[in-house]
Enzyme design. Sequence first.
Site, PDB file in Angstrom:
ATOM      1  CG  LEU A  32      -1.968  -1.137   1.278  1.00 49.84           C
ATOM      2  CD1 LEU A  32      -2.803  -1.031   2.542  1.00 49.84           C
ATOM      3  CD2 LEU A  32      -2.859  -1.138   0.055  1.00 49.84           C
ATOM      4  CB  SER A  34       7.380   1.823   1.087  1.00 50.97           C
ATOM      5  OG  SER A  34       6.867   0.506   1.062  1.00 50.97           O
ATOM      6  CB  THR A  35       7.214   6.753   3.976  1.00 47.73           C
ATOM      7  OG1 THR A  35       6.877   6.172   5.249  1.00 47.73           O
ATOM      8  CG2 THR A  35       5.941   7.095   3.219  1.00 47.73           C
ATOM      9  CG  ASP A 148      -0.315  12.072  11.429  1.00 51.37           C
ATOM     10  OD1 ASP A 148      -0.472  13.181  10.888  1.00 51.37           O
ATOM     11  OD2 ASP A 148       0.198  11.095  10.852  1.00 51.37           O
TER      12      ASP A 148
END
Length: 1358
Positions: A32, A34-35, A148
């Site tokens: 889904l 990626s960071t 957040d």
Amino acid sequence: MGNQLAGIAPSQILSVESYFSDIHDFEYDKSLGSTRFFKVARAKHREGLVVVKVFAIQDPTLPLTSYKQELEELKIRLHSAQNCLPFQKAAEKASEKAAMLFRQYVRDNLYDRISTRPFLNNIEKRWIAFQILTAVDQAHKSGVRHGDIKTENVMVTSWNWVLLTDFASFKPTYLPEDNPADFNYFFDTSRRRTCYIAPERFVDGGMFATELEYMRDPSTPLVDLNSNQRTRGELKRAMDIFSAGCVIAELFTEGVPLFDLSQLLAYRNGHFFPEQVLNKIEDRSIRELVTQMIQREPGQRLEADDYLKQQRGNAFPEVFYTFLQPYMAQFAKETFLSADERILVIRKDLGNIIHNLCGHDLPEKAEGESKASGLVVLVSVITSCLQTLKSCDSKLAALELILHLAPRLSVEILLDRITPYLLHFSNNSVPRVRAEALRTLTKVLALVQEVPRNDVNIYPEYILPGIAHLAQDDATIVRLAYAENIALLAETALRFLELVQLKTLNMENEPDSEEVDEATRPNGDYDTELQALHEMVQQKVVTLLSDPENIVKQTLMENGITRLCVFFGRQKANDVLLSHMITFLNDKNDWHLRGAFFDSIVGVAAYVGWQSSSILKPLLQQGLSDAEEFVIVKALNALTCMCQLGLLQKPHVYEFASDIAPFLCHPNLWIRYGAVGFITVVAHQISTADVYCKLMPYLDPYITQPVIQIERKLVLLSVLKEPVSRSIFDYALRSKDIASLFRHLHMRQKKRNGSLLDCPPPEDPAIAQLLKKLLSQGMTEEEEDKLLALKDFMMKSNRAKANAVDQSHLHDSSQKGVIDLAALGITGRQVDLVKTKQEPDEKRARKHVKQDSNVNEEWKSMFGSLEPPNIPQALPKTSDHEVVPTGKSPRSESSAGVCVPLSTSPQVSEAAHIPSKKPVIPVVSSTVLPSTYQIRITTCKTELQQLIQQKREQCNAERIAKQMMENAEWESKPPPPGWRPKGLLVAHLHEHKSAVNRIRVSDEHLLFATCSNDGTVKIWNSQKMEGKTTTTRSILTYSRIGGRVKTLTFCQGSHYLAIASDNGAVQLLGIEASKLPKSPKIHPLQSRILDQKEDGCVVDMHHFNSGAQSVLAYATVNGSLVGWDLRSSSNAWTLKHDLKSGLITSFAVDIHQCWLCIGTSSGAMACWDMRFQLPISSHCHPSRARIRRLSMHPLYQSWVIAAVQGNNEVSMWDMETGDRRLTLWASSAPPLSELQPSPHSVHGIYCSPADGNPILLTAGSDMKIRFWDLVSPERSYVVAGSTGSPSVSYYKKIIEGTEVVQEIQNKQKVGPSDDTPRRGPESLPVGHHDIITDIATFQTTQGFIVTASRDGIVKVWK
């Protein structure tokens, strides 16, 4: 998690899939995204899809344990928050390469939903904003701060339920204002630079000097700033409020964010304000709400709960608080996982929903509109379920809901949200759903009164092609629905086209709009679009008019053929519709279709105009001579309407009047009324001169006196002559040589008129016999004249019937589903609905002699002849042609098609005579009347006495059957008194090749039968089991049922054997056992195949004989309890068990057949009343252990004996009170404990009253046969078991009010007492070596036990 992570570069980059190698419960599905902070993947779990966030551990010194504990605590706190979705699991991999977070997968977040069709409308945006604030309020009240909140972390389900997810307490609270690295690493995962973080979270970079120093000099030790941060300041509620305000603003500006990072930093310093974005929010209350939530100073922001209270009735409608939020919250619970359940709940609550959302008692219209708009929220729940519904009932319920709600929904909702799902249902596999979807679609589209710009071409490009396949659907019911609705569909499509054309013209005429958007302009001009629409509809109409099923054609004509004429226009109505309709008259077998033609032809003719009269004239004449009198009536009504509308030319009118006038003496009352109606309408249309010169000559033969006001129906009806007798009319019409009959009647008429001197008798014997029969039925000269007046009609009708018979022979007359009563010789029974006038007794007596000729044979048989059997010779004889009845037959007033058959009982009179006003012949002398009258009454009395005697005999038979049932014996051959089997093996039978499932013994104990998984049923001779023969074999083997034979039973009092297999087959076998010991024969008598999906296979069966019925009762794995009446081959009753209480494993029937009890896999025992087929009570075993076998108690009628899974438990329950009265416990576990150290269970039970001292034999998985003495439990013992089994004793005690007989192993071996019989030598392993599956007994010269085991062995003991 500290700000130092942003500066760490990973030493190794792995794909997210590689981290799933050590996780066994989750299967990787797809990535889904990626960071640097998280790698996100979707995985499959046994409970559904999950989101897995993987944090690659680059620094092993990170305190991940504390974060894991924090997430666990957060999950517990948010357990009851229905709009929050915390992480459900946090795990650290064994290899310590990564930490992983798990939560439920939701397909759409708010960012994606804003730009996804169908776009959110205003009320849905308000609803989502309301839920965002509710979610924040739930979290804050639970002591949780999110940290957040952004559109990516606000999940929106398919039914617009908001879930606040990815709680980020582990992310840093404060960020440096002069270094975007931390922001990009932790918060800008979408790379959009959009910023939702409260401005107070950005602080001066000096507090992060440690990190900067580390970045300059890597040798400096890294300090975890997280703990220091938390002491300086933690997440505050105001921070979440600011983020939620940014999300709500983006929601109402169609995805335009309030801030990016640079703008937020400028806003923090007072150099920027997002006024331009806020002005895009059209609603003032929402704009004020957002403005308050994004105040720069945290102290000026309110709590989420305060905003909800403040905006109640302003930004958020009152109905959100009072109804929608609590009602919709129930669907977020785990109990509503099924779409079918949601639909059924909404249908059940529909009245309450409409009252709350669309109440009409509101003071202001605006508030009413606001509440009605709340239905959009409910519609999203319904539409989200439509594609996942399983059952047909749920799909039909959903369509019903849509139909109820559609009138209260806007055009956009109907076209964008409802229509696509209705077209989806039109492709469903169930014909009923396809048909209902088409009906619902038609009605929904008919509600649309305006067409949005983006839907101008919805009909030709979307709707009509989407349902085009239904015109050739395999299911007739679907084509019926298409034929029923195509007129309304065409009408609605035309209205759409006209609305679009009108809107286009208005837009072109507006001075401000120089150009019309090409996307909203219809393709081509109006005429071209109309021509294309005509062609699409015409193709389907022609297909339906040519359908092989007449009912489809009939439905099309009866439902809007006139509207189709208007749709197509005059030319196509004539060329397409009328040309096909004419062909329907060629079908001589279906008079309903011909009748429907005349019902609908008036509307078509009225639209086509008078020019069609020349075409329709021969068709209408054909209808006037139809073989079915209903069609004649409809043709007369059509002619009457067409004459009223002026669609018939005057010459045609007179010609029809000439044809219709003879109907004034027709025996059918409706036809006479139809003829009168046409005559009166013609009289209205023409001049007075024409009435008397042209019309009256046609009427004179049928009226008793001249009449002036012929245009009045009542006047004309009052002067009509009596009609032809129905019996005479039908008899003449059915004659084969009707032409010769009319020639002779014409000669007789000429003789009466004097134009012929003599009329010789007919030369043809058949005609002479026919004439004699007609005269015997009362045909007079006047009747002959009326028959001759109807000559042309009767000749045509006779030919039409003959042609119909010929055509039925050419075509297959035995159509599927059609029963031809005429071919079977069945005569309908009728009574006259006209109330007869009461007459004095002497008048009725005088008519009895003369009415006998009109009474049918059945009436005579029931009530005796009206004519006395011995009439004195002094009575004057009259010739046949002089005898005329004084009363009219009922069929003189009605035809077979018109009369309603009120009863099929012979007692209903078919001759309810209406007396004539003028007797034609003199009555007989009064001197003989009393005797005649008395004889008739005596005859009737005799018949009545016979009926009473018959009823008495029937009552006696029922009483005897009841007594037999009350005196029913538990078993025909009980064991002898004091019987205590010794456990000696008599026979070891190994013919079955797989597990033996059931043993049954015939009533007279001559035979017993076994069934096995090897697919065979074996019949054994009980007489050969006494050990007197060297070899013992089965006398019969049956293996033609297929599958594994699971159960069987003998029918009471017979050698019929019912067997059932796991392939769904149930068979009844007949065994010819009269020739024993010779080899008998076996043959199948009846069989049925059960639907494996609907019912499943049979798990248990019993037979009982109730006198009137011989019922084979069987239970199936899917919860069906069926009583199959073997005498009528139909079901005597059918019960449906609720599978929520477990699958049926066994059942037992009361000896008096008043009730039955079923046992389930979940330990439930449910009782059903056999008389009313209703559930009585249900009780459950405390441990909910499986019920393996059920049996009725031989002494107590309300008790059942249940063998339960585990501990060899056999309990006796009083089903009237639900108490467990007695338990047999052959286990080392503490009695009645729910623990099961012993896995052994009883699989077979035999119980006998034994002359008032009941005994019980059990056998099961421990391979032991136990004898239980229920009167003296200490005398119980093990009949047979494995070698070396320790000796046991039995003790009785009371535990929690329940008597318990417990088996206890003796510590030292004790010799058998005098009462306990010795078993065989210990060295011989005579017992079973596998689980004993069933046990039974039979009696010959002594008592025997027969057992069977899973290895296919059958053993006989004594």
